[in-house]
Write a protein that holds these residues in place. Structure first.
Motif, PDB file in Angstrom:
ATOM      1  N   LYS A 162      -4.561  -2.423  -3.783  1.00 27.47           N
ATOM      2  CA  LYS A 162      -6.268  -1.699  -3.609  1.00 27.47           C
ATOM      3  C   LYS A 162      -6.685  -1.987  -2.077  1.00 27.47           C
ATOM      4  CE  LYS A 162     -10.835  -0.422  -4.564  1.00 27.47           C
ATOM      5  NZ  LYS A 162     -11.848  -0.806  -5.891  1.00 27.47           N
ATOM      6  N   ILE A 163      -7.345  -1.042  -1.506  1.00 29.95           N
ATOM      7  CA  ILE A 163      -7.552  -0.916  -0.551  1.00 29.95           C
ATOM      8  C   ILE A 163      -9.152  -0.849  -0.680  1.00 29.95           C
ATOM      9  CG2 ILE A 163      -8.243  -0.477   2.115  1.00 29.95           C
ATOM     10  CD1 ILE A 163      -5.496   0.359   1.653  1.00 29.95           C
ATOM     11  N   HIS A 164     -10.164  -1.802  -0.684  1.00 29.95           N
ATOM     12  CA  HIS A 164     -11.408  -1.508  -0.726  1.00 29.95           C
ATOM     13  C   HIS A 164     -11.848  -1.509   0.191  1.00 29.95           C
ATOM     14  CE1 HIS A 164      -9.791  -5.013  -4.324  1.00 29.95           C
ATOM     15  NE2 HIS A 164      -9.363  -5.086  -3.388  1.00 29.95           N
ATOM     16  N   ASP A 165     -13.555  -0.598   0.371  1.00 31.37           N
ATOM     17  CA  ASP A 165     -13.763   0.189   1.001  1.00 31.37           C
ATOM     18  C   ASP A 165     -15.365  -0.784   0.812  1.00 31.37           C
ATOM     19  OD1 ASP A 165     -13.158   2.673   1.493  1.00 31.37           O
ATOM     20  OD2 ASP A 165     -13.664   3.385  -0.427  1.00 31.37           O
ATOM     21  N   PRO A 166     -15.568  -0.910   1.907  1.00 37.45           N
ATOM     22  CA  PRO A 166     -17.826  -2.223   2.322  1.00 37.45           C
ATOM     23  C   PRO A 166     -18.230  -1.877   1.030  1.00 37.45           C
ATOM     24  CG  PRO A 166     -16.533  -1.049   4.282  1.00 37.45           C
ATOM     25  CD  PRO A 166     -15.755  -0.291   3.277  1.00 37.45           C
ATOM     26  N   VAL A 167     -19.164  -2.779   0.277  1.00 38.04           N
ATOM     27  CA  VAL A 167     -19.290  -3.063  -0.706  1.00 38.04           C
ATOM     28  C   VAL A 167     -20.432  -2.117  -0.208  1.00 38.04           C
ATOM     29  CG1 VAL A 167     -21.265  -4.202  -1.951  1.00 38.04           C
ATOM     30  CG2 VAL A 167     -18.749  -5.119  -1.551  1.00 38.04           C
ATOM     31  N   ASP A 168     -21.115  -2.116   1.225  1.00 40.23           N
ATOM     32  CA  ASP A 168     -22.746  -1.367   1.709  1.00 40.23           C
ATOM     33  C   ASP A 168     -21.432  -0.833   2.840  1.00 40.23           C
ATOM     34  OD1 ASP A 168     -24.428  -0.128   3.194  1.00 40.23           O
ATOM     35  OD2 ASP A 168     -25.715  -2.087   2.706  1.00 40.23           O
ATOM     36  N   PRO A 169     -21.245   0.438   2.810  1.00 39.41           N
ATOM     37  CA  PRO A 169     -20.966   1.444   3.798  1.00 39.41           C
ATOM     38  C   PRO A 169     -22.018   1.444   4.855  1.00 39.41           C
ATOM     39  CG  PRO A 169     -19.831   2.656   1.506  1.00 39.41           C
ATOM     40  CD  PRO A 169     -21.415   1.246   1.489  1.00 39.41           C
ATOM     41  N   ALA A 229       0.878  -1.195   0.059  1.00 40.25           N
ATOM     42  CA  ALA A 229      -0.197  -0.284  -0.038  1.00 40.25           C
ATOM     43  C   ALA A 229       0.880   1.309   0.063  1.00 40.25           C
ATOM     44  CB  ALA A 229      -0.748   0.040   1.676  1.00 40.25           C
ATOM     45  N   GLU A 230       2.005   1.196   0.804  1.00 41.70           N
ATOM     46  CA  GLU A 230       2.912   2.512   0.858  1.00 41.70           C
ATOM     47  C   GLU A 230       3.265   2.632  -0.820  1.00 41.70           C
ATOM     48  OE1 GLU A 230       5.628   4.815   4.125  1.00 41.70           O
ATOM     49  OE2 GLU A 230       6.585   2.667   3.363  1.00 41.70           O
ATOM     50  N   GLN A 231       3.688   1.791  -1.192  1.00 44.24           N
ATOM     51  CA  GLN A 231       4.687   1.491  -2.388  1.00 44.24           C
ATOM     52  C   GLN A 231       3.663   2.466  -3.479  1.00 44.24           C
ATOM     53  OE1 GLN A 231       4.674  -2.066  -5.116  1.00 44.24           O
ATOM     54  NE2 GLN A 231       7.130  -1.593  -5.313  1.00 44.24           N
ATOM     55  N   ALA A 232       2.380   2.010  -3.192  1.00 41.43           N
ATOM     56  CA  ALA A 232       1.280   2.313  -4.612  1.00 41.43           C
ATOM     57  C   ALA A 232       0.135   3.925  -3.203  1.00 41.43           C
ATOM     58  CB  ALA A 232       0.246   1.772  -4.549  1.00 41.43           C
ATOM     59  N   GLU A 233       1.094   4.158  -2.595  1.00 44.00           N
ATOM     60  CA  GLU A 233       0.961   5.818  -1.660  1.00 44.00           C
ATOM     61  C   GLU A 233      -0.600   5.471  -1.157  1.00 44.00           C
ATOM     62  OE1 GLU A 233       2.235   8.611  -5.047  1.00 44.00           O
ATOM     63  OE2 GLU A 233       4.543   8.404  -3.854  1.00 44.00           O
ATOM     64  N   ILE A 234      -0.908   4.381  -0.524  1.00 39.10           N
ATOM     65  CA  ILE A 234      -2.294   4.000  -0.159  1.00 39.10           C
ATOM     66  C   ILE A 234      -1.821   4.338   1.202  1.00 39.10           C
ATOM     67  CG2 ILE A 234      -4.220   3.058   0.267  1.00 39.10           C
ATOM     68  CD1 ILE A 234      -3.368   1.662  -2.833  1.00 39.10           C
ATOM     69  N   TYR A 235      -2.413   5.830   2.454  1.00 33.78           N
ATOM     70  CA  TYR A 235      -2.352   5.591   2.795  1.00 33.78           C
ATOM     71  C   TYR A 235      -3.622   5.282   4.046  1.00 33.78           C
ATOM     72  CZ  TYR A 235       1.723   7.385   1.485  1.00 33.78           C
ATOM     73  OH  TYR A 235       3.220   8.152   0.871  1.00 33.78           O
ATOM     74  N   ASP A 283      -3.847  -4.418   8.296  1.00 31.76           N
ATOM     75  CA  ASP A 283      -3.798  -5.158   7.899  1.00 31.76           C
ATOM     76  C   ASP A 283      -2.474  -4.603   6.565  1.00 31.76           C
ATOM     77  OD1 ASP A 283      -6.033  -6.793   8.895  1.00 31.76           O
ATOM     78  OD2 ASP A 283      -6.880  -4.951   8.201  1.00 31.76           O
ATOM     79  N   HIS A 284      -2.060  -5.604   6.303  1.00 30.18           N
ATOM     80  CA  HIS A 284      -0.171  -5.764   4.929  1.00 30.18           C
ATOM     81  C   HIS A 284      -0.445  -6.091   4.454  1.00 30.18           C
ATOM     82  CE1 HIS A 284       0.707  -1.739   8.003  1.00 30.18           C
ATOM     83  NE2 HIS A 284      -0.105  -2.981   8.311  1.00 30.18           N
ATOM     84  N   ILE A 285      -0.314  -6.320   3.325  1.00 29.91           N
ATOM     85  CA  ILE A 285       0.557  -7.542   2.535  1.00 29.91           C
ATOM     86  C   ILE A 285       2.337  -6.672   2.203  1.00 29.91           C
ATOM     87  CG2 ILE A 285       0.339  -8.164   0.028  1.00 29.91           C
ATOM     88  CD1 ILE A 285      -2.080  -7.280  -0.044  1.00 29.91           C
ATOM     89  N   ILE A 290      -7.974  -5.516   1.574  1.00 34.32           N
ATOM     90  CA  ILE A 290      -6.577  -5.561   0.348  1.00 34.32           C
ATOM     91  C   ILE A 290      -5.953  -6.273  -0.917  1.00 34.32           C
ATOM     92  CG2 ILE A 290      -5.042  -5.830   2.352  1.00 34.32           C
ATOM     93  CD1 ILE A 290      -3.064  -3.898   1.473  1.00 34.32           C
ATOM     94  N   SER A 291      -6.020  -5.761  -1.108  1.00 32.42           N
ATOM     95  CA  SER A 291      -5.011  -6.746  -3.011  1.00 32.42           C
ATOM     96  C   SER A 291      -4.211  -6.500  -3.384  1.00 32.42           C
ATOM     97  CB  SER A 291      -6.230  -6.651  -3.841  1.00 32.42           C
ATOM     98  OG  SER A 291      -7.219  -7.386  -3.448  1.00 32.42           O
ATOM     99  N   VAL A 292      -3.540  -6.676  -4.331  1.00 28.95           N
ATOM    100  CA  VAL A 292      -2.212  -6.356  -4.989  1.00 28.95           C
ATOM    101  C   VAL A 292      -2.428  -7.514  -6.128  1.00 28.95           C
ATOM    102  CG1 VAL A 292      -0.375  -7.805  -3.515  1.00 28.95           C
ATOM    103  CG2 VAL A 292      -0.504  -5.576  -5.191  1.00 28.95           C
ATOM    104  N   THR A 293      -1.304  -7.184  -7.395  1.00 23.86           N
ATOM    105  CA  THR A 293      -1.220  -8.374  -8.064  1.00 23.86           C
ATOM    106  C   THR A 293       0.517  -8.162  -8.378  1.00 23.86           C
ATOM    107  OG1 THR A 293      -3.803  -8.237  -9.406  1.00 23.86           O
ATOM    108  CG2 THR A 293      -2.459  -9.305 -10.311  1.00 23.86           C
ATOM    109  N   VAL A 294       0.662  -9.677  -9.038  1.00 24.49           N
ATOM    110  CA  VAL A 294       1.937 -10.228  -8.530  1.00 24.49           C
ATOM    111  C   VAL A 294       2.439 -10.589 -10.084  1.00 24.49           C
ATOM    112  CG1 VAL A 294       2.734  -9.237  -6.845  1.00 24.49           C
ATOM    113  CG2 VAL A 294       2.468 -11.929  -7.203  1.00 24.49           C
ATOM    114  N   ARG A 295       3.289 -10.054 -10.420  1.00 26.24           N
ATOM    115  CA  ARG A 295       3.831 -11.755 -11.853  1.00 26.24           C
ATOM    116  C   ARG A 295       4.438 -12.299 -11.643  1.00 26.24           C
ATOM    117  NH1 ARG A 295       3.925  -6.331 -14.887  1.00 26.24           N
ATOM    118  NH2 ARG A 295       2.347  -5.858 -16.149  1.00 26.24           N
ATOM    119  N   VAL A 296       4.228 -13.950 -11.199  1.00 29.69           N
ATOM    120  CA  VAL A 296       5.540 -14.672 -11.233  1.00 29.69           C
ATOM    121  C   VAL A 296       5.828 -15.836 -12.640  1.00 29.69           C
ATOM    122  CG1 VAL A 296       6.151 -16.713  -9.637  1.00 29.69           C
ATOM    123  CG2 VAL A 296       4.601 -14.499  -9.004  1.00 29.69           C
TER     124      VAL A 296
END
Length: 312
Positions: free
Chosen positions: A288-295, A247-253, A270-272, A305-311
């Motif tokens: 992405k840090i996902h907001d609740p579907v129904d706040p 999240a910090e790499q993506a500048e999401i705080y 919560d961290h990845i 929290i999600s991230v996609t990586v290439r392997v």
């Protein structure tokens, strides 16, 4: 090299969806409700989901873990295989559960905490490779001790081998800590309307006598060890063992837990965490840090929290 994009997610689903977490007499206690898990994950079905708080998921023939996998599959999700993890110091059957897509990932190792050759350094470690690929992706999880920062830092040291050069690794978990630094620290810790003085959660707070200019800070020693502490004079992070917070790499705080009725701010607990090699493989824009579907009716007290990586 041909790469496979692997979507990773962490979601601390409150008590694993157990209907009555205070009633332990029934089998399972009141049953499980996976509707909130399904609503949250449906937005983007990951190849690997680490779900926090898998309460009693391995009991009663694995009713919890197989029920969660079934609910997600019936909702159009992936055909997940669940792996129940463990917690240090035998703190109860509330450990995370790893769900992985066996169509995409080939398991090389999973270090089961119940196996006779178990060692703490391998706790909850899953080693996979993409189908048709050769590179090994190391995935680990746990749960930051809620009682003492000393335990959180000690547990963090078990992940140090995952930060080795060229190792593709990720640690997905609720650390019960946020990163140090001005973008993460909460400015309301000295507000007596929201916190008793001394603070109720003094296991997470330490008196810093005005560094920065407020009386209390949360303890960040585990994440400082893994990612580096924030140097206020140089305005940068330094001295960690190499992990990069996705999240910090993506500048999401934004915070990952939800605000509480007292008005206290949410924090990014919560961290990845990504090894240096894997941090270079992040698909741009995928974190992405996902907001609740129904706040107005959130499905858990934590966000996904999600991230996609290439392997390859």
């Amino acid at each position: 090299m041909t790469y496979t994009e692997i979507d990773l997610a962490y979601f601390n689903y409150a008590h694993g969806g157990i209907v009555n977490p205070t009633d332990r007499a029934e089998e399972p206690p009141g049953g499980y409700d996976f509707s909130g898990l399904v609503r949250t994950m449906r937005e983007r079905w990951p190849h690997v989901l680490v779900m926090g708080e898998g309460d009693y998921y391995e009991f009663w023939g694995g009713a919890g873990m197989w029920g969660a996998a079934e609910a997600m599959r019936d909702a159009g999700g992936r055909a997940y295989v669940p792996l129940v993890c463990g917690l240090p110091r035998q703190t109860g059957p509330f450990a995370p559960v790893i769900f992985f897509d066996a169509q995409t990932l080939i398991v090389k190792r999973f270090f089961d905490h119940r196996a006779p050759d178990f060692a703490a350094r391998n706790r909850n470690l899953l080693m996979v490779r993409p189908a048709g690929g050769k590179e090994i992706l190391y995935l680990a999880t746990g749960h930051g001790d809620i009682g003492d920062a000393i335990y959180r830092q000690a547990d963090a040291k078990d992940h140090r081998r995952l930060a080795y050069k060229d190792r593709l690794s990720a640690v997905l978990m609720d650390f019960n800590e946020h990163l140090s630094g001005p973008n993460h620290e909460l400015p309301d810790l000295g507000d007596p309307a929201k916190y008793d003085q001394p603070p109720k959660h003094d296991h997470r707070l330490r008196n810093t006598r005005g560094v920065p200019d407020r009386p209390y800070r949360r303890d960040t020693s585990a994440l400082d060890y893994l990612c580096g502490h924030w140097n206020y004079e140089k305005n940068r992070r330094e001295d960690g063992i190499g992990f990069v917070d996705a999240a910090e790499q993506a500048e999401i705080y934004t915070g990952t837990n939800l605000p509480v009725p007292s008005g206290r701010q949410c924090a990014q607990l919560d961290h990845i965490l990504l090894s240096p090699a894997l941090a270079e493989r992040v698909v741009p824009g995928s974190t992405k840090i996902h907001d609740p579907v129904d706040p107005d009716n959130p499905d858990s007290d934590h966000k996904r929290i999600s991230v996609t990586v290439r392997v390859g």
